[in-house]
Design a protein around this motif. Structure first.
Motif, short mmCIF file in Angstrom:
data_model
loop_
_atom_site.label_atom_id
_atom_site.label_comp_id
_atom_site.label_asym_id
_atom_site.label_seq_id
_atom_site.Cartn_x
_atom_site.Cartn_y
_atom_site.Cartn_z
N ILE A 1 1.50 13.77 -24.45
CA ILE A 1 2.54 14.31 -23.57
C ILE A 1 2.78 15.77 -23.94
N LEU A 2 3.14 16.58 -22.96
CA LEU A 2 3.54 17.97 -23.19
C LEU A 2 5.03 18.05 -22.90
N ILE A 3 5.81 18.54 -23.88
CA ILE A 3 7.26 18.66 -23.69
C ILE A 3 7.68 20.11 -23.82
N ALA A 4 8.77 20.45 -23.15
CA ALA A 4 9.33 21.80 -23.21
C ALA A 4 10.83 21.66 -23.39
N PRO A 5 11.49 22.58 -24.04
CA PRO A 5 10.91 23.71 -24.76
C PRO A 5 10.24 23.23 -26.05
N ASN A 6 9.62 24.16 -26.73
CA ASN A 6 8.94 23.83 -27.98
C ASN A 6 9.91 23.21 -28.97
N ILE A 7 9.42 22.28 -29.75
CA ILE A 7 10.20 21.72 -30.85
C ILE A 7 9.62 22.25 -32.15
N TYR A 8 10.47 22.41 -33.14
CA TYR A 8 9.99 22.90 -34.43
C TYR A 8 9.27 21.79 -35.16
N GLY A 9 8.23 22.15 -35.87
CA GLY A 9 7.48 21.18 -36.65
C GLY A 9 6.04 21.63 -36.79
N GLU B 1 17.92 11.10 -37.31
CA GLU B 1 18.32 12.42 -36.83
C GLU B 1 18.87 12.33 -35.40
N PRO B 2 19.88 13.13 -35.06
CA PRO B 2 20.33 13.15 -33.66
C PRO B 2 19.19 13.62 -32.75
N HIS B 3 19.12 13.08 -31.55
CA HIS B 3 18.03 13.42 -30.66
C HIS B 3 18.24 14.78 -30.00
N ARG B 4 17.14 15.35 -29.56
CA ARG B 4 17.15 16.62 -28.83
C ARG B 4 16.60 16.35 -27.44
N GLN B 5 17.31 16.80 -26.42
CA GLN B 5 16.85 16.62 -25.05
C GLN B 5 15.77 17.64 -24.71
N CYS B 6 14.67 17.18 -24.18
CA CYS B 6 13.56 18.03 -23.75
C CYS B 6 13.12 17.57 -22.36
N LEU B 7 12.15 18.26 -21.82
CA LEU B 7 11.60 17.93 -20.52
C LEU B 7 10.14 17.54 -20.71
#
Length: 128
Positions: free
Chosen positions: A60-68, A45-51
């Motif tokens: 780890i805590l990432i933002a914004p929320n990812i679906y799943g 899958e193409p990657h999604r940029q998060c923080l």
């Protein structure tokens, strides 16, 4: 009224009307990092940029929320870090998605790398 700290049943209580402190549930301390990470849900899958908001040796805590859904596998990576780290969705929170590293050693390596970068050090992925 007198204020004092009292040890009761394995935790510190503050005397008077104060409530007891919240127990720390984490297995390792979290460090604020605020650095970009890429997240994929499937290897192709193409990657999604998060923080990356904060990180520990176990998650780890990432933002914004990812679906799943909880326990769904995702893969983390970032520019300059060798490899991708497998993680499981642990929780969806208003501030972001909490992920638990599936491979603790690789997760620890990523956590050390992100922490070093956030502190202005080189981010050597071999640090432990």
């Amino acid at each position: 009224m007198m204020w004092s700290n009292v040890w009761k049943s394995g935790i510190w209580w503050r005397g008077g009307d104060a409530s007891p402190p919240d127990r720390e549930r984490r297995r390792s301390p979290r460090r604020m990092v605020r650095l970009p990470v890429s997240v994929t849900r499937y290897r192709d899958e193409p990657h999604r940029q998060c923080l990356a908001v904060d990180v520990s040796h176990t998650g780890i805590l990432i933002a914004p929320n990812i679906y799943g859904s909880v326990r769904e596998q995702v893969f983390l990576g970032t520019d300059g870090f060798n490899g991708r780290v497998s993680a499981l969705i642990a929780d969806q929170r208003p501030e972001g998605t909490a992920l638990a590293f599936a491979d603790v050693e690789e997760g620890r390596r990523l956590a050390n790398w992100l922490t070093a970068r956030a502190e202005g050090r080189t981010g050597n992925p071999q640090m432990s």
